[in-house]
Scaffold this motif. Structure first.
Motif, PDB file in Angstrom:
ATOM      1  N   ILE A 162       0.446  -0.611  -0.260  1.00  0.00           N
ATOM      2  CA  ILE A 162      -0.204   0.581  -0.323  1.00  0.00           C
ATOM      3  C   ILE A 162       1.071   0.654   0.066  1.00  0.00           C
ATOM      4  O   ILE A 162       1.470   1.762   0.891  1.00  0.00           O
ATOM      5  N   ASP A 163       0.338   1.859  -1.295  1.00  0.00           N
ATOM      6  CA  ASP A 163       1.841   3.388  -1.187  1.00  0.00           C
ATOM      7  C   ASP A 163       3.291   3.392  -0.878  1.00  0.00           C
ATOM      8  O   ASP A 163       4.103   3.181  -0.445  1.00  0.00           O
ATOM      9  N   GLY A 164       3.037   1.429  -1.671  1.00  0.00           N
ATOM     10  CA  GLY A 164       4.696   1.666  -1.784  1.00  0.00           C
ATOM     11  C   GLY A 164       5.460   0.487  -0.035  1.00  0.00           C
ATOM     12  O   GLY A 164       6.400  -0.180  -0.379  1.00  0.00           O
ATOM     13  N   GLN A 165       4.735   0.430   0.916  1.00  0.00           N
ATOM     14  CA  GLN A 165       4.975  -0.194   1.901  1.00  0.00           C
ATOM     15  C   GLN A 165       4.537  -1.651   2.300  1.00  0.00           C
ATOM     16  O   GLN A 165       2.984  -1.639   1.327  1.00  0.00           O
ATOM     17  N   SER A 166       5.601  -2.898   2.206  1.00  0.00           N
ATOM     18  CA  SER A 166       4.170  -3.659   1.922  1.00  0.00           C
ATOM     19  C   SER A 166       3.788  -3.945   3.489  1.00  0.00           C
ATOM     20  O   SER A 166       4.287  -3.506   4.355  1.00  0.00           O
ATOM     21  N   VAL A 167       2.286  -4.986   2.633  1.00  0.00           N
ATOM     22  CA  VAL A 167       1.794  -5.086   3.647  1.00  0.00           C
ATOM     23  C   VAL A 167       1.607  -7.176   3.545  1.00  0.00           C
ATOM     24  O   VAL A 167       0.775  -7.645   4.561  1.00  0.00           O
ATOM     25  N   SER A 168       3.052  -7.691   2.596  1.00  0.00           N
ATOM     26  CA  SER A 168       2.510  -8.676   3.203  1.00  0.00           C
ATOM     27  C   SER A 168       3.024  -9.451   4.005  1.00  0.00           C
ATOM     28  O   SER A 168       4.850  -9.663   3.428  1.00  0.00           O
ATOM     29  N   GLY A 169       3.242 -10.392   4.624  1.00  0.00           N
ATOM     30  CA  GLY A 169       3.984 -11.266   5.438  1.00  0.00           C
ATOM     31  C   GLY A 169       4.685 -10.307   6.636  1.00  0.00           C
ATOM     32  O   GLY A 169       5.916 -10.726   7.052  1.00  0.00           O
ATOM     33  N   GLN A 170       4.148  -9.287   6.962  1.00  0.00           N
ATOM     34  CA  GLN A 170       4.817  -8.514   7.890  1.00  0.00           C
ATOM     35  C   GLN A 170       4.386  -8.464   9.279  1.00  0.00           C
ATOM     36  O   GLN A 170       3.873  -7.482  10.668  1.00  0.00           O
ATOM     37  N   HIS A 171       2.856  -9.209   9.077  1.00  0.00           N
ATOM     38  CA  HIS A 171       1.865  -9.275  10.917  1.00  0.00           C
ATOM     39  C   HIS A 171       1.608  -8.166  11.691  1.00  0.00           C
ATOM     40  O   HIS A 171       1.687  -7.986  11.995  1.00  0.00           O
ATOM     41  N   LEU A 172       0.792  -7.829  10.263  1.00  0.00           N
ATOM     42  CA  LEU A 172       0.280  -6.225  10.243  1.00  0.00           C
ATOM     43  C   LEU A 172      -0.817  -6.749  11.260  1.00  0.00           C
ATOM     44  O   LEU A 172      -1.355  -7.523  11.028  1.00  0.00           O
ATOM     45  N   THR A 173      -1.781  -6.027  11.439  1.00  0.00           N
ATOM     46  CA  THR A 173      -3.167  -5.934  12.578  1.00  0.00           C
ATOM     47  C   THR A 173      -3.815  -5.560  11.443  1.00  0.00           C
ATOM     48  O   THR A 173      -3.251  -5.066  10.412  1.00  0.00           O
ATOM     49  N   THR A 174      -5.239  -5.316  12.055  1.00  0.00           N
ATOM     50  CA  THR A 174      -5.802  -5.051  11.255  1.00  0.00           C
ATOM     51  C   THR A 174      -6.414  -3.462  11.561  1.00  0.00           C
ATOM     52  O   THR A 174      -6.532  -2.929   9.962  1.00  0.00           O
ATOM     53  N   GLU A 175      -5.349  -2.878  12.965  1.00  0.00           N
ATOM     54  CA  GLU A 175      -5.979  -1.710  12.673  1.00  0.00           C
ATOM     55  C   GLU A 175      -4.906  -1.209  11.687  1.00  0.00           C
ATOM     56  O   GLU A 175      -5.052   0.207  11.228  1.00  0.00           O
ATOM     57  N   GLN A 176      -3.821  -0.943  11.332  1.00  0.00           N
ATOM     58  CA  GLN A 176      -2.559  -1.250  11.114  1.00  0.00           C
ATOM     59  C   GLN A 176      -3.056  -0.661   9.657  1.00  0.00           C
ATOM     60  O   GLN A 176      -2.830   0.049   8.925  1.00  0.00           O
ATOM     61  N   VAL A 177      -3.525  -1.721   8.685  1.00  0.00           N
ATOM     62  CA  VAL A 177      -3.857  -1.982   7.635  1.00  0.00           C
ATOM     63  C   VAL A 177      -5.485  -1.322   7.332  1.00  0.00           C
ATOM     64  O   VAL A 177      -4.855  -0.526   6.502  1.00  0.00           O
ATOM     65  N   PHE A 178      -5.782  -0.760   8.093  1.00  0.00           N
ATOM     66  CA  PHE A 178      -7.031  -0.082   8.209  1.00  0.00           C
ATOM     67  C   PHE A 178      -6.623   1.429   8.146  1.00  0.00           C
ATOM     68  O   PHE A 178      -7.035   2.279   7.348  1.00  0.00           O
ATOM     69  N   GLY A 179      -5.528   1.876   9.049  1.00  0.00           N
ATOM     70  CA  GLY A 179      -4.567   2.684   8.616  1.00  0.00           C
ATOM     71  C   GLY A 179      -4.269   3.521   7.591  1.00  0.00           C
ATOM     72  O   GLY A 179      -4.647   4.011   7.334  1.00  0.00           O
ATOM     73  N   ARG A 180      -3.699   2.018   7.455  1.00  0.00           N
ATOM     74  CA  ARG A 180      -2.876   2.839   5.769  1.00  0.00           C
ATOM     75  C   ARG A 180      -4.560   2.694   4.326  1.00  0.00           C
ATOM     76  O   ARG A 180      -3.689   3.532   3.530  1.00  0.00           O
ATOM     77  N   LEU A 181      -4.982   2.367   4.516  1.00  0.00           N
ATOM     78  CA  LEU A 181      -6.228   2.736   3.665  1.00  0.00           C
ATOM     79  C   LEU A 181      -7.101   3.246   3.797  1.00  0.00           C
ATOM     80  O   LEU A 181      -7.638   4.213   2.481  1.00  0.00           O
TER      81      LEU A 181
END
Length: 568
Positions: A162-181
């Protein structure tokens, strides 16, 4: 009911109220994660802040303030390790409020936006539902009309960046992905994704827009052509308008009787719930009243407007997840003999919170009164034994057999009240239905609970959709309903995959819960193939509470009772 997370939509949080968290974790594990469920398990009285320092006990207040300030100053200055004084203050405030009642809460400034977002009727984002499958953000469905759908995102697309920052295999939380989208309307977000059958990753540039955040999950006329069904998930800012639109549409489609589903509804804005009650209750009749300290927060709410559905059979479904404003609505319709209530005893949250914005942007939601139904019943269940005992109430109900046997629910004789037509109803905590429906015991086993606690069921359903995508595009939803079934081979494949993930095989439990599991998988596939309405339509096939509600609408005695009410 299972639902994918909506990362760029406002979502509730799991703190600070433990009762709501336990309801969702134990009985609705696959629902959208709650971010601030505690703050939302309340009917909110909104308006200008009426709170000002009082002089009821100024000496005690001053001594307490000075003592706390003095201790915090010593800790900050002299404690052996470096401390975060603000964090300590927040902790002390939360523990102090626990001594009052389970629903007076403090929401730090950093969490306040999330708490408020749950009650908003729209948000800025791209309009997509996703799930986290093995640390991979996977699209479940783009929302109709949103930027994601218009750009061509499809169920099963895996987000790599997302915007050049990897989100695959990064152990991100739902809230962290939510914040990027999420982001301001008109701004652009670039997604790098991998699609099944495509050899190379694809790049999409999406312009964020305003996305409706619906609280009326579904509104449909059922197969008989006369029975309407409306499910409300919460009472948010736009709930009443959504409800009015849905009710009017169903009336135009021929609806003459209605099932209103409030299961799992944790409450929200009280005035939205009372306005909906006014659509059903004719004349000038009491809907709810509140009683607080003195008369400052004593209120009475009556029906006033000419409602859209003041006549016609009406049944309301509740369960142990129905709380606060949803209990006010169900209780008013029951007390005024406007509807029969079907299901199980509701949560029992009848305390009124006043939101008070503090100088640093944090918020105090302070209990200022109690709710009472028109007959005089208090909705609030007891909390005299402390927060820990209060939190255990739902588990103890299950242990006593309340979820499965109506005679396991006991009320003291003093808690009996009378409806407008003299029927007996009970106070003392929650709304007890007129028609009890036990939980489906075939779904009550540890194996299914643990399976539902993972993302595996949703992932398996998404894979099923992708494997049969070409076939599904050739079907109408009615054809899908009649012909698509989850096979025994597919169930065994799901169980084998779960075993690989560490869930111990349990053939007996799998056989026992197979009908419910098949129905859930079929509904999730329908969600990807045909949309949200199809998802709920499949779930209704094995919905025991809804089936009882429909039977109640058909029952001659129920019709007579409701018909008498309509004549008032």
């Amino acid at each position: 009911m299972p639902s994918a997370a909506r990362p760029d939509a406002p979502q509730p949080d799991s703190a600070p109220s433990r009762p709501v968290r336990k309801v969702w974790q134990k009985w609705q594990r696959w629902r959208q994660p709650l971010l601030l469920g505690a703050a939302l398990l309340s009917g909110l009285l909104l308006g200008s802040n009426p709170f000002r320092p009082t002089d009821q006990n100024p000496d005690a207040t001053s001594r307490g303030y000075l003592k706390f300030k003095e201790i915090l100053s010593y800790v900050d200055r002299d404690y052996v390790d470096t401390v975060d004084a603000e964090q300590l203050s927040d902790y002390a405030i939360k523990r102090m409020l626990e001594k009052l009642d389970p629903h007076s809460v403090y929401i730090p400034a950093k969490e306040q936006q999330q708490a408020a977002a749950f009650l908003q009727s729209d948000y800025d984002g791209i309009g997509v539902e996703f799930n986290m499958f093995r640390d991979t953000v996977t699209v479940v469905a783009p929302l109709s009309g949103g930027p994601a759908e218009q750009a061509g995102l499809q169920p099963g697309d895996r987000l790599l960046a997302i915007d050049g920052q990897s989100v695959s295999g990064q152990h991100l939380t739902t809230e962290q992905v939510f914040g990027r989208l999420r982001g301001p309307r008109g701004s652009t977000v670039r997604l790098l994704l991998l699609r099944r059958g495509q050899g190379r990753a694809m790049t999409f540039a999406l312009t964020r827009n305003r996305i409706p955040n619906a609280s009326v999950d579904v509104a449909a006329v059922l197969a008989d052509g006369a029975t309407g069904y409306i499910k409300i998930s919460r009472f948010a800012a736009g709930t009443y308008d959504e409800f009015k639109e849905a009710l009017g549409r169903l009336r135009r489609e021929g609806m003459t009787k209605l099932v209103l589903d409030l299961r799992g509804n944790p409450g929200g804005y009280l005035d939205r719930a009372t306005k909906i009650a006014d659509e059903f209750i004719g004349g000038t009749r009491k809907i709810v009243y509140t009683d607080g300290k003195g008369d400052q927060y004593d209120t009475q709410t009556f029906s006033r407007a000419a409602g859209e559905f003041e006549e016609g059979p009406l049944v309301v479904i509740v369960d142990e997840g129905s709380a606060s404003a949803s209990e006010v609505l169900a209780g008013a319709l029951q007390d005024q003999d406007r509807a029969l209530v079907v299901g199980r005893r509701s949560f029992g949250k009848g305390l009124v919170q006043q939101p008070i914005t503090l100088n640093d942007g944090s918020e105090l939601r302070l209990t200022i009164a109690r709710y009472y139904t028109p007959s005089g019943r208090s909705i609030q269940k007891p909390y005299r034994d402390g927060v820990a005992a209060y939190d255990r109430d739902l588990q103890e109900r299950y242990a006593r057999g309340e979820a499965f046997h109506a005679d396991s629910v006991h009320f003291a004789p003093a808690l009996r009240f009378r409806t407008a037509h003299g029927r007996t109803v009970y106070g003392g905590g929650g709304i007890m239905p007129d028609v009890f429906v036990p939980r489906d015991s075939t779904t009550q086993n540890r194996y299914l609970s643990r399976l539902q606690g993972t993302s595996l069921v949703r992932e398996f359903a998404l894979n099923l959709y992708q494997e049969h995508k070409d076939e599904l595009t050739q079907l109408t939803f009615d054809q899908y309903q009649r012909t698509f079934d989850v096979s025994e081979v597919q169930l065994q494949a799901l169980a084998a995959r779960a075993a690989q993930g560490g869930l111990r095989a349990d053939p007996y439990s799998l056989r026992r819960c197979a009908p419910a599991l098949r129905n859930q998988l079929k509904a999730l596939v329908a969600r990807s193939a045909f949309g949200k309405d199809a998802y709920y339509a499949v779930l209704r096939e094995q919905d025991g509470e809804l089936k009882q509600a429909l039977q109640t609408l058909q029952d001659a005695n129920a019709k007579l009772a409701l018909g008498e009410t309509n004549g008032q």
